[in-house]
Design an enzyme around this catalytic site. Structure first.
Site, short mmCIF file in Angstrom:
data_model
loop_
_atom_site.label_atom_id
_atom_site.label_comp_id
_atom_site.label_asym_id
_atom_site.label_seq_id
_atom_site.Cartn_x
_atom_site.Cartn_y
_atom_site.Cartn_z
N VAL A 85 0.84 -1.19 0.00
CA VAL A 85 0.00 0.00 0.00
C VAL A 85 0.88 1.24 0.00
O VAL A 85 1.80 1.35 0.80
CB VAL A 85 -0.90 0.01 1.26
CG1 VAL A 85 -1.72 1.28 1.32
CG2 VAL A 85 -1.79 -1.21 1.28
N CYS A 86 0.58 2.18 -0.90
CA CYS A 86 1.27 3.47 -0.92
C CYS A 86 0.33 4.47 -0.26
O CYS A 86 -0.63 4.92 -0.86
CB CYS A 86 1.57 3.89 -2.36
SG CYS A 86 2.40 5.48 -2.45
N LEU A 87 0.60 4.75 1.00
CA LEU A 87 -0.27 5.63 1.75
C LEU A 87 0.62 6.48 2.64
O LEU A 87 1.29 5.96 3.52
CB LEU A 87 -1.25 4.79 2.57
CG LEU A 87 -2.32 5.51 3.37
CD1 LEU A 87 -3.21 6.36 2.47
CD2 LEU A 87 -3.19 4.50 4.11
#
Length: 182
Positions: A85-87
């Site tokens: 996840v790119c968060l």
């Protein structure tokens, strides 16, 4: 892990266990577990169910948890193969003020509601979202129907039709990465 850190992990994981989320600890270890996460209503992800792998580092809560989708999802900020996840809030702006419940009640639902195609992990999803939003939404829904049903999650977690754990849940080593053979 220090005593305060261990206490914080136990507090955060207990909050999750007492919430409405289905949480499965790996080998009774509070630093590694799976959470069943439902797509937010009024989004193309509505009705989807994902199995999220969570690992808490020894430095938690000062270092952010590692979060990964175990079943496929079509989203600009989630790597389709690894489930990474790119968060920002998890990767860069994590704060000890946040706890695990924030991830599942706020951060992940917001990520699914408001994808950021300008910072993609999945370039195809980002391009489709920007150029052909209706096609993007259709593809998201196809992925939900194909990979994010309750049955798909039960199969991935080794649960049978009864919902009881089968022997497949004891060894999770084969779930380390999502294979692309479907």
């Amino acid at each position: 892990m220090s005593a305060p850190g261990k206490r914080r992990v136990e507090t955060d994981v207990m909050k999750l266990l007492m919430s409405d989320y289905e949480v499965n600890l790996v080998n009774d270890n509070m630093q590694e577990f799976y959470v069943r996460f439902h797509g937010p209503a009024e989004t193309p992800f509505a009705g989807g169910v994902w199995r999220i792998h969570v690992e808490l580092p020894d430095q938690y809560p000062y270092k952010s948890p590692s979060i990964g989708f175990m079943n496929k999802i079509f989203h600009p900020n989630i790597d389709e193969l690894s489930g990474s996840v790119c968060l920002d809030v998890i990767n860069q702006t994590w704060s000890p003020m946040f706890d695990m419940i924030n991830i599942f009640e706020v951060f992940l639902p917001q990520l699914l509601r408001y994808p950021n195609p300008n910072d993609p992990l999945n370039g195809e999803a980002a391009a489709l979202m920007m150029r052909h939003p209706k096609e993007y939404e259709t593809k998201v829904k196809e992925y939900v129907q194909r990979y994010a049903t309750k049955e798909a999650v039960d199969a991935a977690s080794g649960k049978g039709e009864t919902g009881e754990d089968s022997d497949g849940d004891a060894e999770m080593s084969d779930m380390g990465s999502i294979s692309d053979d479907e």
